[in-house]
Write an enzyme that holds these catalytic residues in place. Sequence first.
Site, PDB file in Angstrom:
ATOM      1  N   ASP A 126      48.691  38.117  50.342  1.00 20.92           N
ATOM      2  CA  ASP A 126      48.048  37.647  49.118  1.00 20.92           C
ATOM      3  C   ASP A 126      47.736  36.170  49.320  1.00 20.92           C
ATOM      4  O   ASP A 126      48.638  35.325  49.298  1.00 20.92           O
ATOM      5  CB  ASP A 126      48.975  37.849  47.910  1.00 20.92           C
ATOM      6  N   ASN A 149      37.353  31.997  54.293  1.00 19.45           N
ATOM      7  CA  ASN A 149      36.302  32.779  53.647  1.00 19.45           C
ATOM      8  C   ASN A 149      36.704  33.280  52.263  1.00 19.45           C
ATOM      9  O   ASN A 149      35.850  33.447  51.394  1.00 19.45           O
ATOM     10  CB  ASN A 149      35.961  33.971  54.553  1.00 19.45           C
ATOM     11  N   LYS A 206      34.353  25.681  44.240  1.00 17.00           N
ATOM     12  CA  LYS A 206      33.541  25.552  45.455  1.00 17.00           C
ATOM     13  C   LYS A 206      33.126  24.089  45.676  1.00 17.00           C
ATOM     14  O   LYS A 206      33.018  23.648  46.823  1.00 17.00           O
ATOM     15  CB  LYS A 206      32.300  26.448  45.359  1.00 17.00           C
ATOM     16  N   THR A 265      27.311  41.974  49.191  1.00 16.29           N
ATOM     17  CA  THR A 265      28.693  42.336  49.521  1.00 16.29           C
ATOM     18  C   THR A 265      29.310  42.984  48.278  1.00 16.29           C
ATOM     19  O   THR A 265      28.715  42.949  47.186  1.00 16.29           O
ATOM     20  CB  THR A 265      29.539  41.088  49.864  1.00 16.29           C
ATOM     21  N   TYR A 321      34.551  28.943  39.127  1.00 15.72           N
ATOM     22  CA  TYR A 321      34.227  29.181  40.542  1.00 15.72           C
ATOM     23  C   TYR A 321      33.360  28.047  41.087  1.00 15.72           C
ATOM     24  O   TYR A 321      33.590  27.551  42.192  1.00 15.72           O
ATOM     25  CB  TYR A 321      33.508  30.523  40.623  1.00 15.72           C
TER      26      TYR A 321
HETATM   27  N1  NAP Z   1      28.621  37.513  48.065  1.00 22.29           N
HETATM   28  C1  NAP Z   1      27.995  36.422  47.617  1.00 22.29           C
HETATM   29  O1  NAP Z   1      26.948  36.509  46.971  1.00 22.29           O
HETATM   30  C2  NAP Z   1      28.548  35.060  47.939  1.00 22.29           C
HETATM   31  C3  NAP Z   1      27.734  33.936  47.725  1.00 22.29           C
HETATM   32  C4  NAP Z   1      28.215  32.668  47.993  1.00 22.29           C
HETATM   33  C5  NAP Z   1      29.498  32.516  48.472  1.00 22.29           C
HETATM   34  N2  NAP Z   1      30.275  33.617  48.673  1.00 22.29           N
HETATM   35  C6  NAP Z   1      31.640  33.403  49.154  1.00 22.29           C
HETATM   36  O2  NAP Z   1      31.847  34.126  50.339  1.00 22.29           O
HETATM   37  C7  NAP Z   1      33.219  34.491  50.426  1.00 22.29           C
HETATM   38  C8  NAP Z   1      33.322  35.979  50.682  1.00 22.29           C
HETATM   39  O3  NAP Z   1      32.662  36.646  49.629  1.00 22.29           O
HETATM   40  P1  NAP Z   1      32.310  38.184  49.694  1.00 22.29           P
HETATM   41  O4  NAP Z   1      31.112  38.359  48.881  1.00 22.29           O
HETATM   42  O5  NAP Z   1      32.333  38.678  51.080  1.00 22.29           O
HETATM   43  O6  NAP Z   1      33.588  38.773  48.895  1.00 22.29           O
HETATM   44  P2  NAP Z   1      34.058  40.293  48.688  1.00 22.29           P
HETATM   45  O7  NAP Z   1      33.052  41.229  49.196  1.00 22.29           O
HETATM   46  O8  NAP Z   1      34.482  40.359  47.270  1.00 22.29           O
HETATM   47  O9  NAP Z   1      35.364  40.387  49.626  1.00 22.29           O
HETATM   48  C9  NAP Z   1      36.478  39.612  49.299  1.00 22.29           C
HETATM   49  C10 NAP Z   1      37.512  39.723  50.379  1.00 22.29           C
HETATM   50  O10 NAP Z   1      38.630  38.901  50.015  1.00 22.29           O
HETATM   51  C11 NAP Z   1      39.809  39.696  49.965  1.00 22.29           C
HETATM   52  N3  NAP Z   1      40.686  39.199  48.900  1.00 22.29           N
HETATM   53  C12 NAP Z   1      40.440  39.158  47.567  1.00 22.29           C
HETATM   54  N4  NAP Z   1      41.511  38.664  46.925  1.00 22.29           N
HETATM   55  C13 NAP Z   1      42.448  38.388  47.866  1.00 22.29           C
HETATM   56  C14 NAP Z   1      43.767  37.880  47.826  1.00 22.29           C
HETATM   57  N5  NAP Z   1      44.364  37.548  46.679  1.00 22.29           N
HETATM   58  N6  NAP Z   1      44.434  37.716  48.983  1.00 22.29           N
HETATM   59  C15 NAP Z   1      43.853  38.064  50.165  1.00 22.29           C
HETATM   60  N7  NAP Z   1      42.620  38.551  50.271  1.00 22.29           N
HETATM   61  C16 NAP Z   1      41.926  38.711  49.124  1.00 22.29           C
HETATM   62  C17 NAP Z   1      39.314  41.115  49.710  1.00 22.29           C
HETATM   63  O11 NAP Z   1      40.241  42.093  50.173  1.00 22.29           O
HETATM   64  P3  NAP Z   1      41.444  42.660  49.247  1.00 22.29           P
HETATM   65  O12 NAP Z   1      40.837  42.943  47.914  1.00 22.29           O
HETATM   66  O13 NAP Z   1      41.943  43.849  49.974  1.00 22.29           O
HETATM   67  O14 NAP Z   1      42.474  41.579  49.215  1.00 22.29           O
HETATM   68  C18 NAP Z   1      38.050  41.136  50.567  1.00 22.29           C
HETATM   69  O15 NAP Z   1      38.374  41.332  51.917  1.00 22.29           O
HETATM   70  C19 NAP Z   1      33.868  34.037  49.111  1.00 22.29           C
HETATM   71  O16 NAP Z   1      34.486  32.790  49.283  1.00 22.29           O
HETATM   72  C20 NAP Z   1      32.690  33.903  48.178  1.00 22.29           C
HETATM   73  O17 NAP Z   1      32.931  32.977  47.164  1.00 22.29           O
HETATM   74  C21 NAP Z   1      29.840  34.882  48.425  1.00 22.29           C
END
Ligand code: NAP
Length: 264
Positions: A60, A87, A157, A188, A153
Amino acid sequence: MELHLKDKVAVVTGASKGIGLAVVEKLAREGVKVVAGSRTSTPELDALAAGHDVTFVPVDLSTTEGAEALIQQAVERHQRLDIPVNNVGAAEPRESFLKVDDAAWQRIFDLTFFSAVRTSRAALPHLIAAGDAAIVNISSINARLPFPMVVDYSAAKAALTNLNKSLSEEFAPQGVRVNAIAPGPVRTPFWTAPGGFADATAEAAGTTAQEALDVVVPQSMGITSGRISEAHEVADLTLFLASPVAANITGTETLIDGGQTKTL
Ligand SMILES: NC(=O)c1ccc[n+]([C@@H]2O[C@H](COP(=O)([O-])OP(=O)(O)OC[C@H]3O[C@@H](n4cnc5c(N)ncnc54)[C@H](OP(=O)(O)O)[C@@H]3O)[C@@H](O)[C@H]2O)c1
């Protein structure tokens, strides 16, 4: 392009889905030894662990202990660490700033900002020892483009992008580069999970989640390229910044947003 990453050791936070999973996959294919942290694994991450030097560590990352344990396990397993990819992060759709209480602010900051503080603090002595190391922080366009719908958020960031610069200033002389990536919307589970931002956008626009991501989001957010980004595209940029090919790049924040950001 040869990235010269083979046999380096990386830690990826939030590694089971989305951008984190794409980064794990691309690192593994370059011959990097990857330690992948999230609370649960997925069939996709299990498949990578079966075919490559990828170790899943259930943690976690919203806790100090979780962040430290992930780094510790990586170093115990591989006796070194070269590339932490900070990430993990999460947002929750907000109706109004007035409805976000302290517990909610803390939850978002713990996962989106303090996780990177804690993994970086635990990792840096090992990165300095390794030499020629690189931290990559996955920030967001919201660091500089705050949205009321993700007020907490956006602030987390902004703090991460700010930390990125401080760390790069302190540790470049010791052989550790620190760079951030600022994605706009990326396809995602962050968007596509049931009840996520795609569903919320679709409901507001009276359309499907797919149409919301493919048409409504690019149009309403002014994405010049006409589409959102894909996770593998953010992963490619991450690998470039982590690699010795980017040896004189530090303290940067690189946009990947299809032209959504209109300022210089
Ligand atoms: N997607 C976008 O549009 C976007 C845009 C800008 C920036 N970002 C940034 O990119 C990064 C990744 O985003 P994403 O879209 O790939 O996210 P995502 O698809 O929601 O995946 C999140 C990942 O984090 C893990 N996670 C969540 N809570 C956790 C916890 N408490 N401890 C450990 N692991 C945890 C999840 O696995 P579990 O649930 O199994 O823990 C999953 O592997 C983030 O920092 C996000 O802010 C994303």
